[in-house]
Every structure is written in C-alpha cells, then in structure tokens.
Write an enzyme that holds these catalytic residues in place. Structure first.
Site, PDB file in Angstrom:
ATOM      1  N   GLY A  15       0.737  -1.140   0.394  1.00 18.41           N
ATOM      2  CA  GLY A  15       0.447   0.180  -0.050  1.00 18.41           C
ATOM      3  C   GLY A  15       1.199   1.067   0.439  1.00 18.41           C
ATOM      4  O   GLY A  15       0.498   2.182   0.135  1.00 18.41           O
ATOM      5  N   GLU A 140       6.363   8.284  -5.618  1.00 15.39           N
ATOM      6  CA  GLU A 140       6.563   6.599  -5.756  1.00 15.39           C
ATOM      7  C   GLU A 140       7.156   5.943  -6.217  1.00 15.39           C
ATOM      8  O   GLU A 140       7.506   5.880  -7.844  1.00 15.39           O
ATOM      9  CB  GLU A 140       4.588   6.902  -5.138  1.00 15.39           C
ATOM     10  CG  GLU A 140       5.063   5.157  -5.258  1.00 15.39           C
ATOM     11  CD  GLU A 140       3.136   4.614  -5.129  1.00 15.39           C
ATOM     12  OE1 GLU A 140       2.350   5.074  -5.582  1.00 15.39           O
ATOM     13  OE2 GLU A 140       3.080   3.007  -4.551  1.00 15.39           O
ATOM     14  N   ASP A 147      14.753  -5.030  -5.738  1.00 13.35           N
ATOM     15  CA  ASP A 147      14.667  -5.632  -7.197  1.00 13.35           C
ATOM     16  C   ASP A 147      15.777  -4.888  -8.287  1.00 13.35           C
ATOM     17  O   ASP A 147      15.706  -3.827  -8.713  1.00 13.35           O
ATOM     18  CB  ASP A 147      13.526  -5.169  -7.300  1.00 13.35           C
ATOM     19  CG  ASP A 147      12.101  -5.770  -6.950  1.00 13.35           C
ATOM     20  OD1 ASP A 147      12.582  -6.514  -6.056  1.00 13.35           O
ATOM     21  OD2 ASP A 147      10.742  -5.172  -7.239  1.00 13.35           O
ATOM     22  N   ASP A 240      -2.857  -2.182   9.734  1.00 14.62           N
ATOM     23  CA  ASP A 240      -3.767  -2.684   9.291  1.00 14.62           C
ATOM     24  C   ASP A 240      -4.785  -1.903   9.271  1.00 14.62           C
ATOM     25  O   ASP A 240      -5.402  -2.223  10.631  1.00 14.62           O
ATOM     26  CB  ASP A 240      -4.391  -4.044   9.099  1.00 14.62           C
ATOM     27  CG  ASP A 240      -3.398  -4.793   8.030  1.00 14.62           C
ATOM     28  OD1 ASP A 240      -2.487  -3.930   7.276  1.00 14.62           O
ATOM     29  OD2 ASP A 240      -3.593  -6.184   7.995  1.00 14.62           O
ATOM     30  N   CYS A 381     -19.532   0.085 -19.252  1.00 14.35           N
ATOM     31  CA  CYS A 381     -18.882   0.015 -20.541  1.00 14.35           C
ATOM     32  C   CYS A 381     -19.070  -1.330 -20.674  1.00 14.35           C
ATOM     33  O   CYS A 381     -20.581  -1.643 -21.679  1.00 14.35           O
ATOM     34  CB  CYS A 381     -16.674   0.275 -19.936  1.00 14.35           C
ATOM     35  SG  CYS A 381     -15.983   0.183 -21.619  1.00 14.35           S
ATOM     36  N   LEU A 382     -17.783  -2.732 -20.874  1.00 13.98           N
ATOM     37  CA  LEU A 382     -18.642  -4.074 -20.820  1.00 13.98           C
ATOM     38  C   LEU A 382     -20.814  -3.811 -20.519  1.00 13.98           C
ATOM     39  O   LEU A 382     -21.007  -4.493 -21.489  1.00 13.98           O
ATOM     40  CB  LEU A 382     -18.080  -4.888 -20.913  1.00 13.98           C
ATOM     41  CG  LEU A 382     -18.381  -6.635 -21.153  1.00 13.98           C
ATOM     42  CD1 LEU A 382     -18.745  -6.835 -22.266  1.00 13.98           C
ATOM     43  CD2 LEU A 382     -18.000  -7.386 -20.472  1.00 13.98           C
ATOM     44  N   GLN A 385     -23.178  -2.094 -22.944  1.00 13.17           N
ATOM     45  CA  GLN A 385     -22.864  -3.696 -24.417  1.00 13.17           C
ATOM     46  C   GLN A 385     -23.708  -4.947 -23.946  1.00 13.17           C
ATOM     47  O   GLN A 385     -24.410  -5.499 -24.993  1.00 13.17           O
ATOM     48  CB  GLN A 385     -21.729  -3.671 -24.634  1.00 13.17           C
ATOM     49  CG  GLN A 385     -20.545  -2.584 -24.812  1.00 13.17           C
ATOM     50  CD  GLN A 385     -19.481  -2.887 -25.505  1.00 13.17           C
ATOM     51  OE1 GLN A 385     -18.738  -4.092 -25.455  1.00 13.17           O
ATOM     52  NE2 GLN A 385     -18.338  -1.909 -25.874  1.00 13.17           N
ATOM     53  N   ARG A 462     -13.058   0.083 -27.675  1.00 11.58           N
ATOM     54  CA  ARG A 462     -12.856  -0.372 -28.982  1.00 11.58           C
ATOM     55  C   ARG A 462     -14.257  -0.946 -29.733  1.00 11.58           C
ATOM     56  O   ARG A 462     -14.313  -0.219 -30.764  1.00 11.58           O
ATOM     57  CB  ARG A 462     -12.678  -1.961 -29.297  1.00 11.58           C
ATOM     58  CG  ARG A 462     -10.868  -0.952 -29.959  1.00 11.58           C
ATOM     59  CD  ARG A 462      -9.872  -2.909 -29.269  1.00 11.58           C
ATOM     60  NE  ARG A 462      -8.483  -2.883 -29.529  1.00 11.58           N
ATOM     61  CZ  ARG A 462      -7.826  -1.789 -28.921  1.00 11.58           C
ATOM     62  NH1 ARG A 462      -7.584  -1.551 -30.255  1.00 11.58           N
ATOM     63  NH2 ARG A 462      -6.265  -2.221 -28.468  1.00 11.58           N
ATOM     64  N   HIS A 507     -16.465   5.152 -18.666  1.00  9.16           N
ATOM     65  CA  HIS A 507     -16.787   4.265 -16.629  1.00  9.16           C
ATOM     66  C   HIS A 507     -16.662   6.107 -15.603  1.00  9.16           C
ATOM     67  O   HIS A 507     -15.381   6.083 -15.335  1.00  9.16           O
ATOM     68  CB  HIS A 507     -15.094   3.692 -16.862  1.00  9.16           C
ATOM     69  CG  HIS A 507     -14.667   2.697 -17.632  1.00  9.16           C
ATOM     70  ND1 HIS A 507     -14.650   1.818 -16.579  1.00  9.16           N
ATOM     71  CD2 HIS A 507     -14.332   2.440 -18.630  1.00  9.16           C
ATOM     72  CE1 HIS A 507     -14.605   0.502 -18.157  1.00  9.16           C
ATOM     73  NE2 HIS A 507     -14.343   1.269 -19.286  1.00  9.16           N
ATOM     74  N   GLU A 509     -16.665   5.692 -12.987  1.00 11.43           N
ATOM     75  CA  GLU A 509     -15.662   5.312 -11.019  1.00 11.43           C
ATOM     76  C   GLU A 509     -14.439   6.046 -11.494  1.00 11.43           C
ATOM     77  O   GLU A 509     -13.977   5.540 -10.134  1.00 11.43           O
ATOM     78  CB  GLU A 509     -15.571   3.622 -11.892  1.00 11.43           C
ATOM     79  CG  GLU A 509     -14.618   3.244 -12.421  1.00 11.43           C
ATOM     80  CD  GLU A 509     -14.856   2.284 -13.368  1.00 11.43           C
ATOM     81  OE1 GLU A 509     -16.164   3.048 -14.418  1.00 11.43           O
ATOM     82  OE2 GLU A 509     -14.641   1.534 -13.849  1.00 11.43           O
TER      83      GLU A 509
HETATM   84  N1  GLN Z   1     -14.490  -4.687 -24.416  1.00  8.57           N
HETATM   85  C1  GLN Z   1     -15.044  -4.017 -24.959  1.00  8.57           C
HETATM   86  C2  GLN Z   1     -14.909  -2.973 -25.652  1.00  8.57           C
HETATM   87  O1  GLN Z   1     -13.697  -2.344 -25.865  1.00  8.57           O
HETATM   88  C3  GLN Z   1     -15.552  -2.865 -23.528  1.00  8.57           C
HETATM   89  C4  GLN Z   1     -14.544  -2.633 -22.716  1.00  8.57           C
HETATM   90  C5  GLN Z   1     -14.621  -2.396 -21.516  1.00  8.57           C
HETATM   91  O2  GLN Z   1     -15.403  -2.596 -20.955  1.00  8.57           O
HETATM   92  N2  GLN Z   1     -13.542  -1.254 -20.858  1.00  8.57           N
HETATM   93  O3  GLN Z   1     -15.875  -1.747 -25.891  1.00  8.57           O
END
Ligand code: GLN
Length: 541
Positions: A15, A140, A147, A240, A381-382, A385, A462, A507, A509
């Site tokens: 973290g 950071e 390493d 923690d 996103c997905l 879809q 995409r 997105h 989020e």
């Molecule tokens: N695979 C899908 C696309 O490329 C959704 C991408 C995603 O959820 N970030 O459009």
C-alpha cells in the site's frame, strides 16, 4: 519546491500508493499544493496491455493515459490533476533514451544506464515539478527495494537528492513488520535488511512507515530507530485499517507523519484540518443505512481488478449515509446458477468493464434478471454492451444478437467495432481513451442525476452500440439517454419504467471521490436501498 520519495521494502502490495496518497491528503489540508507521481520499473510502456490478473485495474486519466491503479488513489485522496506525465515506466524511459540516441543527442558517447537512463528519470521529476507549480512533489517508486529493475530509479533519486540539497528532500521507506505467531513477536530484521540495502545505494530514509497487523510497542520502535538509523519519532506505525482505507490519513496524522515531513523539509504550515474527512469516516464506520450490492465480473477473485468500481460504490454509500456491502459474484457461476437464489437479498447488480468472452453469458443472464425483476442495474462499459445484447435477444427477439468482439459472425451485431477502430492494428494505447463529452437527453433519469446537459467522462473501449439498430431499440422503449454531442455514438442507455436501469459506455468510477461521490453511483445506491427497504432514503440536500 520540495520533494518526497516513497520506496517500498520487504514485500510488495504494502500500500505504498495509498500511503503516498494519504500523506498527500494531509499536506493538502495543511494548505500546501501537492503533486504526485508514480515510477513503475517494468518495461511495458504502460499497463494498458497487461491482464488485470497481472496488474490489477488499469486506471484511465482525462488525457487518455492508461496508468497504474495507484494514480486512482492519488485522484481520490487529493485534488491534484494528473496526466500521462504522472506515471513513468522503465519502458518510457528507455524509449526516450533510444529515440535520443537515434536522433544524435548523445553523439560520440556510449549510452549507459548511468548517466543517460538516470538523467532521463531525473528529467521527468523536474518537468513534473515545474509544470505542477506545486509546493511538494511526492514520487512513489514502484516495486520493492532489492529488485534489479528498480535500481536505476533509486540511483536517479539519490542523485536528485544530492543536487537538491538538504532540507529539500524527504525519503520515506514503507516497510513490513511481520508478526511471527510461534514466537508471539513482531520482527524487525527484514526491515533492517531492506534499509541496509537502501543505504548501500546511498539513500538513508528519513521516515520509516511500518505496515503491521499489530501495534508497534516502544521496544520495537527503539530497535527500528537504532538499527535503521532514523529518529525514534520517525518510526511510523501504519496498522491494517479496521474499516476503510480512508482511515489512513487520520492514522498517519495521529503518528504525526505530516509534522515530521514538514520538519524534514523545513516547511512552516498550519496543522491539517481534517474535520470533513472525519465526517466521511463516521459515515463509513456507523452508517444510518445499509445495502448489499452484487458485482458480477470475471476478475472477481482479484481484489485490485475492479478497484475504482468498488471505491465508487463506497462513495455512493457515503453520499446516502449508507454502508455498502459488496458481494463479488463470478460471472461464470451465474451461467450455471439460479439467479433468483444467487441475487437474493441484493439491492442492485453492477456489471463492470471487461475484455474477452469468459463469463459473458453469465453477465447477460444477470442483466436479464435485473431488467425483468425491477432490480437496480448499473452497467459500466462492457456492462452497457451486455445490457444491449440482452435487450436485443430477449425483448426484440434478435436471435443470436451479440458483440462482434465475442462472436464475429453473429447475425445481429448489436455491438460492433467503432468505425474509427476498423483500421487499427497496434494494440497499445489505441482504444477510444480518456475524457470525452456526452450530451444527456432531457427527461431521462441520467439527466436528472447529473443535473447537467453536457458531461465529460473517461472512456476505454473499442466496441460501440451499432447505430443500425437504434430505431428498432428506441421503438421498444430502450432509451438512449446520452450520446456524443454529434449523436454518432451511444454513451448512456436506460430503461424507462424500471426503478433504476442505467448503463454507460464510459467509466464513471474513475471520477468518483469520497468527498465528491459520482452522481450515477449515488443514484444507484439510493435505488438499491429503496428496493430492499421499500422506502426511499431521506436524501441529504
Ligand atoms: N471490451 C469492450 C470494448 O472494447 C468493453 C471495454 C471495457 O469494458 N472497458 O469495447
């Protein structure tokens, strides 16, 4: 300009990013302007082509940079503005050095790790420092001291500190103090050795931030101070957290971390005012309400794969004074299971972003269940879809409807490759990325939640809704609540008559913060609570 360098010792996943971000919170609340930067020692140019199993979430910035998830912490914990300059990988450094070499910049010289690679790393510190106009730059260094890959970065920050002079640089080493059960003791040896390794390179930490499961007693602190060559008060306990990562700034404040940093950097700044942050913690620890949300995904066993999604759900909870319990549901399990049983007691379902066809049918089944049973649904996103495919198959009767990502020969390509992507051959950094404008339609739930017509959200995809199907979907009540301003690309969909069924191609989020919860997540949690308790939450004004 003052500089803080954060390194990590003993083990990874301590973290460090969270610690750097939490320190940023404290320094900002002392009235200082803070910038944050991450160095990643791997050779990929960015994490965009790595699997979430390797790397966790890929965090996307406004400018379309695909970055390390620690940058998500930086944005959530501070008000700093980030761009691709804030995340440097070894790959980028070497690419620049090799470009320079071909361009004749080093003409006559042998190009070497020292000084050419280390100079390029230092240049990236300086450029960011100048551009950010911050008082303090926190850098950071990814990976663990010891390493091989990290060595050029450590050498570069050593040289940088040498140049900057005393009082301008503070080294913080985040380390791990394991508890050995059989001995009933916390052990300092791994930390001693990690610090010895740093000192061999020429870096002596000013502060030791000690990650531990049990509190450090006085003897342990004395031992660490003595053998790691730091003052007693510079041994910081970072146990923690009990409830939430948002407790970390308060924890560091209790250990006087920010006071010490200011002392090392000779900064005179008033104590941090953290009352608003304490209020957030109060809502997290003892919320007035509670709700359970199911996240149906494919990288479920990996805590970091949906980092920003989980955080945004928590923020949506903060906005509603509502504790959010997240149930992680493996999409492949939904394919085989009974959704009525699996989703029992949940206030809502969220289907996050993703690539590849594993678990897709489970996600479609989840979206169908949510649509048919009035269960709040948020698709990202997905997840959007998926909602489109489900509606096509089960409402419009488009047999075999699919995305061409998963079935290139589907009779109904309701989701298809974006026109602008058809000739793209390179895979890294070529998706539709970053902040794009979106126009919301009047009268939609999305418009109401945002309280604005024009919004900007971050993208990484995409594929897109296939416009050839728009009329057919609209005729059946499927609502295109948001599109690009030229109306060429579908950005938000929703189902009228459903308590909450919203999905976005972007997105959301990535724009949510604990003190600025995202409107879609805020609305989703409120709807989920209403579903479970059959009465609306008394929303704060
Ligand atoms: N695979 C899908 C696309 O490329 C959704 C991408 C995603 O959820 N970030 O459009």
């Amino acid at each position: 300009m003052k500089y803080i360098f954060v390194t990590g010792g003993v083990v990874s996943s301590l973290g460090k990013g969270l610690t750097a971000a939490a320190l940023g919170t404290l320094l900002e609340n002392r009235g200082l302007k803070v910038a944050l930067q991450k160095f990643d020692p791997y050779l990929n140019l960015d994490p965009g082509t790595m699997s979430p199993f390797q790397h966790g979430e890929v965090y996307v910035l406004d400018d379309g940079a695909e970055t390390d998830l620690d940058l998500g912490h930086y944005e959530r914990f501070t008000s700093t503005k980030l761009s691709r300059r804030n995340n440097t990988t070894s790959g980028q450094v070497y690419q620049q050095v090799l470009d320079n070499e071909r361009g004749g910049v080093y003409l006559g010289k042998t190009v070497q790790v020292i000084p050419h690679v280390t100079d390029e790393i230092q240049r990236r510190i300086t450029v960011l420092a100048e551009e950010s106009k911050a008082d303090i730059l926190i850098t950071e260094v990814g990976g663990t001291v010891g390493d091989i890959e990290g060595l050029p970065f450590l050498e570069a920050i050593r040289e940088f500190a040498q140049e900057a002079g005393p009082g301008n640089v503070c080294f913080i080493h985040v380390t791990y103090i394991p508890f050995i059960k059989a001995a009933g003791e916390l052990k300092t040896k791994p930390t001693q050795q990690s610090v010895a390794k740093l000192r061999e390179i020429g870096i002596t930490p000013n502060l030791l931030v000690c990650r531990c499961e049990y509190p450090l007693n006085k003897e342990i602190r004395q031992k660490l101070a003595m053998f790691c060559n730091v003052p007693f008060e510079a041994v910081i306990e970072e146990k923690d957290v009990d409830h939430s990562i948002y407790e970390v700034p308060l924890m560091l404040q209790r250990e006087r971390t920010d006071d010490l940093v200011c002392k090392v950097l000779q900064i005179d700044a008033p104590p941090a005012r953290m009352t608003h942050w304490q209020d957030i913690i109060r809502k997290l620890i003892a919320p007035q309400h509670r709700v359970r949300i199911g996240v149906v995904g494919k990288y479920i066993e990996l805590q970091d794969a949906y980092k920003s999604v989980y955080e945004a759900l928590i923020h949506g909870g903060i906005a509603n004074d509502c504790g959010v319990q997240i149930e992680q549901i493996e999409a492949e399990d939904v394919e085989r299971g009974d959704p009525a049983k699996m989703f029992k007691g949940l206030g809502g379902l969220l289907v996050p972003g993703g690539f590849g066809d594993r678990g897709i049918e489970g996600k479609i089944k989840a979206a169908q269940y949510a649509r048919e049973n009035g269960l709040p649904y948020l698709g990202l996103c997905l997840g959007m879809q998926i909602a489109v495919i489900e509606f096509g198959r089960n409402v419009l009767g488009l047999k075999g409807a699919h995305s061409t990502e998963f079935d290139p020969h589907t009779p109904h390509p309701v989701i298809d490759l974006q026109v602008s992507q058809k000739n793209v051959r390179q895979l890294g950094g070529t998706m539709r990325l970053g902040s794009q404008p979106c126009l919301l339609q009047p009268g939609t739930l999305a418009r109401k939640l945002y309280g604005a017509d024009l919004i900007h959200e971050r993208h990484r995809h995409r594929f897109e809704f296939n416009n050839a199907y728009r009329e057919q979907y609209a005729a059946a009540g499927f609502t295109f609540a948001g599109t690009t301003p030229d109306n060429s690309l579908v950005e938000v969909i929703e189902l009228p008559g459903h308590p909450f069924f919203i999905a976005s191609q972007y997105h959301p989020e990535f724009l949510s913060k604990p003190n600025q919860p995202h409107p879609l997540f805020k609305g989703f949690i409120a709807a989920a609570h209403e579903r479970l308790h059959a009465k609306p939450l008394p929303l704060p004004a």
